[in-house]
Design an enzyme around this catalytic site. Sequence first.
Site, PDB file in Angstrom:
ATOM      1  N   GLY A 236     -14.891 -12.710   5.535  1.00 28.18           N
ATOM      2  CA  GLY A 236     -15.594 -11.641   6.226  1.00 28.18           C
ATOM      3  C   GLY A 236     -16.966 -12.079   6.712  1.00 28.18           C
ATOM      4  O   GLY A 236     -17.239 -13.270   6.921  1.00 28.18           O
ATOM      5  N   SER A 237     -17.870 -11.124   6.851  1.00 31.31           N
ATOM      6  CA  SER A 237     -19.153 -11.339   7.529  1.00 31.31           C
ATOM      7  C   SER A 237     -20.089 -12.308   6.839  1.00 31.31           C
ATOM      8  O   SER A 237     -21.121 -12.687   7.398  1.00 31.31           O
ATOM      9  CB  SER A 237     -19.867  -9.995   7.687  1.00 31.31           C
ATOM     10  N   ILE A 238     -19.760 -12.731   5.638  1.00 35.28           N
ATOM     11  CA  ILE A 238     -20.622 -13.660   4.922  1.00 35.28           C
ATOM     12  C   ILE A 238     -20.826 -14.959   5.702  1.00 35.28           C
ATOM     13  O   ILE A 238     -21.829 -15.651   5.541  1.00 35.28           O
ATOM     14  CB  ILE A 238     -20.026 -13.934   3.517  1.00 35.28           C
ATOM     15  N   VAL A 239     -19.873 -15.296   6.618  1.00 38.25           N
ATOM     16  CA  VAL A 239     -19.946 -16.562   7.366  1.00 38.25           C
ATOM     17  C   VAL A 239     -20.823 -16.460   8.613  1.00 38.25           C
ATOM     18  O   VAL A 239     -20.971 -17.447   9.345  1.00 38.25           O
ATOM     19  CB  VAL A 239     -18.537 -17.046   7.777  1.00 38.25           C
ATOM     20  N   LYS A 240     -21.392 -15.318   8.875  1.00 37.31           N
ATOM     21  CA  LYS A 240     -22.106 -15.130  10.139  1.00 37.31           C
ATOM     22  C   LYS A 240     -23.343 -16.025  10.278  1.00 37.31           C
ATOM     23  O   LYS A 240     -23.815 -16.268  11.399  1.00 37.31           O
ATOM     24  CB  LYS A 240     -22.469 -13.661  10.324  1.00 37.31           C
TER      25      LYS A 240
END
Length: 690
Positions: A396-400
């Site tokens: 999810g968004s943790i890789v942004k």
Amino acid sequence: MKKKINKYKYHKKKINIEETIEKRYKILVILIIAIMSLLLSTLFYVQIIRNKHYSDKLTSLTVNIIQGDSSPRGRIYDRNGNIIVDNQSIKTIYYKKPNKITTKKEIETAYKVAEYIDVDYTKLTEKMLKNFWILNNKEESKKRITDEEWEDYENRKLTSDDIEELKLQRVTEEDIAEYDEKDKEACYIYNLMNKGYYYTEKTIKNKDVTDEEYAKIAENINTLPGFNVKLDWERYYPYGNTFKTILGSVSSSSSGIPYNLKEYYLEKGYTLTDRVGTSYIEYQYEAYLKGIKATYQVNSDGSYTELTKGSRGNDIVLTIDINLQQAVEQILEEELVATKKEKNTQYFDKSYVIINDPNTGEILAMAGKQIVVNEDGSYSIYDYTPGVITGSVTPGSIVKGASHIVGYNTGALTIGEVRKDECIKIAATPIKCSFRNYGNIDDLAALKYSSNVYQFYTAIKVGKGNYKYNKPLKIDESAFDTYRDTFAQFGLGIKTGIDLPNESLGYKGSNRLSGLLLDFSIGQYDTYTPIQISQYMSTIANNGVRMQPYLLKAVFDSNEESLTSIIYETESKKLNKVDTEDKYLQRVQEGFKQVLSPGGTGAAYIDYRYNAAGKTGTAQSFLDTDGDGTIDTATTTATFAAYAPYDNPEVVFTVISPDVAPEDVTYNNMSRVNTRISQKVSKKYFEIYR
């Protein structure tokens, strides 16, 4: 005149022959002297100069040298010097099959042993009893094979195994009903005596052996062929099950090297009866932990002379803080039970936590726990820590943060760039939105509020696409490689190098449709292991330097009473530096700081006073709920990783809870298990280290 000449010639000839003989004699004498000199010099070389060499060689050919039992392994300590794995002596009654012993004698011995010791025979099976009856009634069991079946056996229509199976089938319940408790105990002992390789020692009893049982066997070994007693050792865990799965297992004295590891260990010079590490730390660091076996010379009278003493293996120190580890595991267990009592958690069953030093790669705590609801409604908790390196989660968004770096590096994103966050629509695909429409936001706000749309626009630019609402979108497929190459520099999608066996990679999608690139940019396509996500956040905290995570801190000589004589110390290993400009990493770090500030998506995860920075993630994930091999249920996975303090990072927290709720459950109706775990583990860390 003629006669005189002949005499002269004869005389001359005679003189020549004598001279020739004399010369040859001298040559022979010289040759004999040379040979004798050579023999004497060789004898001198062998007996004087090389005496020790040939004596040792003779000894090795004529003297029988044997090794003793496996010596105790080295201890395992945590980073603070606490012993977390030790050895303890155990009284053991064992059997080693003598040469030419008969089955009849073994059965008689089993009955005698049953008189001296109590053995738990609850694992005795009906098949064992039937086989025991056959051994005790050989002639009767043969009679139960018909003449036709014996004829088929003679004609090779039936094998010996077929005959034995027929005998087994014809043992009736009435036959084995004749056996009383003592018969059953003897039967079970006989089976233990014949379990596994015939040449290995079979452990008959090593749990709760009383002093009386030990003494009885020791006193009667002359009448119990093959039986003996010894003080063996087993691994002891002062902290119970804490971190026990990752500490690993050791084979028993009765099983020796497991079959699946036979080739690996035999190539290293082990024997089949050796006790070896079979999993995780015990397996990974077998070379350090294994003990050195004593060696003995077998004398002509059958006695033994010790040649070299055995010794305990080397001691190893781990990076783990066992008190922190214990606290983390307790937090996980408590939160799993509490969460299962909440609504919409029917698919939730596990959580992971990793705490590590981003500057060195040292892991301070690492845990995974799984909860199972029993038929009666109670709960069972199982250790799931190996999932930290083998489990696969949608991040999810943790890789942004990594996605921002892709944008900065390619020129698809500039520092301070403002974009309008509103839903986008690609033809023939569902509408794509952020959690809500955020309006005009810059790159920092995009991280703070975790805007999906902001990342979509970056991905479109990286893929050289031209977006128009509800129109087809064509992108350059090489954009997938651009993203993956940059992500790999952070540790996503590649092995981290952690010093444990069986590390996994996660899943890499093969389809390169345009919409999937957009999904990739927000962590909704490829999957990663929890340890990869931890390394990713550590790399950001460490200014773009990716460090190899590790558990072994040092190795010490066990001959010392304390940890003083160091043999080996692990040096932190830099794997790579992210290929980007410092200003871009600093921009991501600033954005991550805002994530944990008031109003950010991670504001409630770690107390403000610890000055943390990090990123949350909420991902769509999928399950096979009925076990038919087909994915049938969409769920939501919660991820979080952060470092503290943001201006001088000393620690990284990674918390992941897969499948916290069905996908159709709104955010407000979703469990906050990941938030609670993050709050508690970070608080516990700072209680210990501040």
